[in-house]
Design a protein around this motif. Structure first.
Motif, PDB file in Angstrom:
ATOM      1  N   ALA A   1      26.992  13.517 -36.947  1.00  0.00           N
ATOM      2  CA  ALA A   1      26.796  13.123 -35.547  1.00  0.00           C
ATOM      3  C   ALA A   1      25.674  12.104 -35.386  1.00  0.00           C
ATOM      4  N   GLU A   2      24.749  12.049 -36.363  1.00  0.00           N
ATOM      5  CA  GLU A   2      23.587  11.170 -36.232  1.00  0.00           C
ATOM      6  C   GLU A   2      23.553  10.058 -37.277  1.00  0.00           C
ATOM      7  N   LEU A   3      24.670   9.826 -37.965  1.00  0.00           N
ATOM      8  CA  LEU A   3      24.686   8.815 -39.016  1.00  0.00           C
ATOM      9  C   LEU A   3      24.286   7.443 -38.497  1.00  0.00           C
ATOM     10  N   ALA A   4      23.426   6.783 -39.258  1.00  0.00           N
ATOM     11  CA  ALA A   4      22.973   5.445 -38.859  1.00  0.00           C
ATOM     12  C   ALA A   4      23.874   4.348 -39.413  1.00  0.00           C
ATOM     13  N   CYS A   5      24.729   4.689 -40.366  1.00  0.00           N
ATOM     14  CA  CYS A   5      25.612   3.680 -40.956  1.00  0.00           C
ATOM     15  C   CYS A   5      27.066   4.072 -40.730  1.00  0.00           C
ATOM     16  N   PRO A   6      27.987   3.109 -40.765  1.00  0.00           N
ATOM     17  CA  PRO A   6      29.411   3.425 -40.607  1.00  0.00           C
ATOM     18  C   PRO A   6      29.895   4.357 -41.716  1.00  0.00           C
ATOM     19  N   ALA A   7      30.878   5.182 -41.401  1.00  0.00           N
ATOM     20  CA  ALA A   7      31.428   6.106 -42.393  1.00  0.00           C
ATOM     21  C   ALA A   7      32.920   6.279 -42.185  1.00  0.00           C
ATOM     22  N   THR A   8      33.635   6.392 -43.285  1.00  0.00           N
ATOM     23  CA  THR A   8      35.051   6.729 -43.263  1.00  0.00           C
ATOM     24  C   THR A   8      35.211   8.072 -43.959  1.00  0.00           C
ATOM     25  N   ILE A   9      35.840   9.023 -43.275  1.00  0.00           N
ATOM     26  CA  ILE A   9      36.079  10.348 -43.830  1.00  0.00           C
ATOM     27  C   ILE A   9      37.539  10.415 -44.262  1.00  0.00           C
ATOM     28  N   LEU A  10      37.770  10.647 -45.554  1.00  0.00           N
ATOM     29  CA  LEU A  10      39.121  10.740 -46.101  1.00  0.00           C
ATOM     30  C   LEU A  10      39.447  12.205 -46.381  1.00  0.00           C
ATOM     31  N   LEU A  11      40.600  12.660 -45.887  1.00  0.00           N
ATOM     32  CA  LEU A  11      40.961  14.061 -46.024  1.00  0.00           C
ATOM     33  C   LEU A  11      42.388  14.211 -46.534  1.00  0.00           C
ATOM     34  N   ALA A  12      42.545  14.909 -47.659  1.00  0.00           N
ATOM     35  CA  ALA A  12      43.863  15.299 -48.156  1.00  0.00           C
ATOM     36  C   ALA A  12      44.191  16.631 -47.489  1.00  0.00           C
ATOM     37  N   THR A  13      45.066  16.621 -46.504  1.00  0.00           N
ATOM     38  CA  THR A  13      45.218  17.775 -45.613  1.00  0.00           C
ATOM     39  C   THR A  13      45.759  19.026 -46.296  1.00  0.00           C
ATOM     40  N   GLY A  14      46.341  18.881 -47.486  1.00  0.00           N
ATOM     41  CA  GLY A  14      46.820  20.047 -48.209  1.00  0.00           C
ATOM     42  C   GLY A  14      45.806  20.589 -49.199  1.00  0.00           C
ATOM     43  N   ASP A  15      44.647  19.961 -49.286  1.00  0.00           N
ATOM     44  CA  ASP A  15      43.604  20.384 -50.220  1.00  0.00           C
ATOM     45  C   ASP A  15      42.733  21.453 -49.570  1.00  0.00           C
ATOM     46  N   ARG A  16      42.445  22.496 -50.321  1.00  0.00           N
ATOM     47  CA  ARG A  16      41.700  23.625 -49.780  1.00  0.00           C
ATOM     48  C   ARG A  16      40.296  23.251 -49.324  1.00  0.00           C
ATOM     49  N   THR A  17      39.615  22.405 -50.079  1.00  0.00           N
ATOM     50  CA  THR A  17      38.257  21.991 -49.697  1.00  0.00           C
ATOM     51  C   THR A  17      38.288  21.192 -48.405  1.00  0.00           C
ATOM     52  N   ALA A  18      39.272  20.288 -48.272  1.00  0.00           N
ATOM     53  CA  ALA A  18      39.410  19.516 -47.039  1.00  0.00           C
ATOM     54  C   ALA A  18      39.763  20.422 -45.868  1.00  0.00           C
ATOM     55  N   GLN A  19      40.613  21.423 -46.115  1.00  0.00           N
ATOM     56  CA  GLN A  19      40.991  22.354 -45.052  1.00  0.00           C
ATOM     57  C   GLN A  19      39.792  23.130 -44.539  1.00  0.00           C
ATOM     58  N   ALA A  20      38.937  23.566 -45.455  1.00  0.00           N
ATOM     59  CA  ALA A  20      37.740  24.299 -45.051  1.00  0.00           C
ATOM     60  C   ALA A  20      36.818  23.409 -44.223  1.00  0.00           C
TER      61      ALA A  20
ATOM     62  N   ARG B   1      35.084   7.073 -38.806  1.00  0.00           N
ATOM     63  CA  ARG B   1      36.534   7.106 -38.708  1.00  0.00           C
ATOM     64  C   ARG B   1      37.078   8.172 -39.653  1.00  0.00           C
ATOM     65  N   ILE B   2      38.243   8.719 -39.289  1.00  0.00           N
ATOM     66  CA  ILE B   2      38.895   9.734 -40.111  1.00  0.00           C
ATOM     67  C   ILE B   2      40.265   9.235 -40.532  1.00  0.00           C
ATOM     68  N   GLU B   3      40.555   9.341 -41.826  1.00  0.00           N
ATOM     69  CA  GLU B   3      41.873   8.981 -42.357  1.00  0.00           C
ATOM     70  C   GLU B   3      42.412  10.207 -43.084  1.00  0.00           C
ATOM     71  N   LYS B   4      43.672  10.564 -42.801  1.00  0.00           N
ATOM     72  CA  LYS B   4      44.257  11.761 -43.398  1.00  0.00           C
ATOM     73  C   LYS B   4      45.483  11.411 -44.233  1.00  0.00           C
ATOM     74  N   LEU B   5      45.643  12.155 -45.324  1.00  0.00           N
ATOM     75  CA  LEU B   5      46.792  12.003 -46.203  1.00  0.00           C
ATOM     76  C   LEU B   5      47.419  13.377 -46.400  1.00  0.00           C
ATOM     77  N   ALA B   6      48.718  13.474 -46.145  1.00  0.00           N
ATOM     78  CA  ALA B   6      49.433  14.744 -46.333  1.00  0.00           C
ATOM     79  C   ALA B   6      49.660  14.970 -47.815  1.00  0.00           C
ATOM     80  N   SER B   7      48.658  15.539 -48.468  1.00  0.00           N
ATOM     81  CA  SER B   7      48.713  15.754 -49.914  1.00  0.00           C
ATOM     82  C   SER B   7      47.812  16.924 -50.283  1.00  0.00           C
ATOM     83  N   PRO B   8      48.173  17.676 -51.332  1.00  0.00           N
ATOM     84  CA  PRO B   8      47.313  18.750 -51.813  1.00  0.00           C
ATOM     85  C   PRO B   8      46.327  18.278 -52.882  1.00  0.00           C
ATOM     86  N   SER B   9      46.348  16.993 -53.213  1.00  0.00           N
ATOM     87  CA  SER B   9      45.548  16.491 -54.335  1.00  0.00           C
ATOM     88  C   SER B   9      44.088  16.308 -53.939  1.00  0.00           C
ATOM     89  N   HIS B  10      43.240  17.137 -54.509  1.00  0.00           N
ATOM     90  CA  HIS B  10      41.817  17.069 -54.191  1.00  0.00           C
ATOM     91  C   HIS B  10      41.196  15.758 -54.653  1.00  0.00           C
TER      92      HIS B  10
END
Length: 272
Positions: free
Chosen positions: A204-223, A243-252
Motif C-alpha cells: 500500500a505504501e510502495l514508492a516504486c511501480p510494481a507488477t504482481i504476477l499470480l499463477a492462480t492455480g498455485d498454492r502459494t499464490a492462492q494463499a 498492477r496485477i497480472e494473473k495466469l490460470a496455471s498451477p505452475s509456481h
C-alpha cells in the motif's frame, strides 16, 4: 555474453552472473527458497539469456550461504544487505544501466517487499510467500485457502476417475476429511504484524511501480490472494503504480509453456 563475477556483502563473498546487453534498463533476478541463481531446472538462467537477447542486461546472484556464495544463510528475511550489495555490483558491472527492475518469485518476492526501500526503479513480484514459519513446523504443509480447496474438490467430484479411486480406497480419506474441514473456515484479515499483514502494508505504501504476477492455480499464490483479498480487489479496480497480472496455471515457477507468459510480462515492465 555471460560473465561470472563476485562481490562483497558484510564480509562474505557472493557469486553472481551477468548476461551482458547494451540496454540501459537492467533486470535483477533474486532467487527464492534455497535455489541457486540458475533457478529450478535452470529456469532463471534461461530467462536471463532471453531477456539479454532482447537488449536488457541481467544480473543474478547467490545470497549468503547459498550455492557458490559463502557466509551464513539467514533465509529471505535477512537478505536485504545481499540485495542491496547486488544492486551496487550490477551498476558497477554494467555502468550504462540507469534503471534497475527486480524480479523475485515466492519468498524472493516477499524479500523484495520486506526490505524496502531499495535502490530500484520497479518491482516484479510473483506468487509472494505469506506462510508463517510456524505453519510448516508440524511436518505437514499448511492448508491452502478454502476457496482453492473448494475448487479442487468440485473438480474431483466431476471426474469419474477420481470417484472410482475413492471407492477403491486409493485416495487417503484422512486427507479428504482434513480438506473438507477447511471449507468451514471463513476468510479472516491478516493477523496484526503477521507476514501477510506486513506485506499488505508495504504494498500500500510502495514508492516504486510494481507488477504482481499470480499463477492462480498455485498454492502459494492462492494463499497470498486469500490473505490480501480486500487490498488486491482494490488494486484491480483502481490500477495505478501497482498492477496485477494473473495466469490460470498451477505452475509456481512458471515452467514449460508458462515461461513465455512470464517473459512477456518482464519485457513489458522493462520497456514501460
Amino acid at each position: 555474453m555471460r560473465h561470472q563475477l563476485s562481490f562483497a556483502c558484510e564480509g562474505a563473498v557472493l557469486a553472481a552472473s551477468l548476461d551482458e546487453a547494451e540496454g540501459t534498463t537492467g533486470l535483477l533476478i533474486v532467487s527464492g527458497g534455497h535455489e541457486v541463481r540458475s533457478g529450478a531446472h535452470r529456469g532463471m538462467a534461461m530467462l536471463a539469456q532471453r531477456v539479454a537477447e532482447a537488449g536488457h542486461p541481467v544480473f543474478r546472484f547467490d545470497r549468503r550461504g547459498i550455492g557458490d556464495s559463502d557466509g551464513p544463510n539467514g533465509s529471505y528475511t535477512s537478505s536485504g544487505p545481499d540485495i542491496a550489495a547486488a544492486i551496487a555490483a550490477f551498476r558497477k558491472a554494467a555502468p550504462q544501466v540507469t534503471r534497475i527492475i527486480a524480479f523475485g518469485n515466492c519468498d524472493a518476492a516477499s524479500a523484495l517487499l520486506l526490505h524496502q526501500p531499495l535502490a530500484l526503479d520497479a518491482l516484479i513480484i510473483a506468487n509472494p510467500w505469506t506462510y508463517e514459519d510456524s505453519e510448516e513446523e508440524a511436518g505437514e504443509p499448511a492448508l491452502p485457502p478454502a476457496s482453492a480447496i473448494r475448487a479442487r474438490y468440485l473438480s474431483r467430484l466431476k471426474d469419474p476417475k477420481s470417484l472410482l479411486r475413492l471407492l477403491k480406497g486409493e485416495i487417503n480419506i484422512g486427507k479428504v476429511f482434513r480438506g473438507l474441514s477447511a471449507l468451514k473456515q471463513t476468510p479472516r484479515p491478516p493477523t496484526p504484524d503477521s507476514l501477510a499483514d506486513r506485506l499488505d502494508s508495504i504494498i500500500a505504501e510502495l514508492a516504486c511501480p510494481a507488477t504482481i504476477l499470480l499463477a492462480t492455480g498455485d498454492r502459494t499464490a492462492q494463499a497470498f490472494m486469500d490473505a490480501l483479498a480486500p487490498s488486491l480487489a482494490y488494486i484491480e479496480a483502481n490500477p495505478s503504480t501497482v498492477r496485477i497480472e494473473k495466469l490460470a496455471s498451477p505452475s509456481h515457477s512458471f515452467a514449460g509453456g508458462d515461461a513465455d507468459w512470464l517473459y512477456q510480462r518482464i519485457i513489458t515492465a522493462l520497456t514501460a
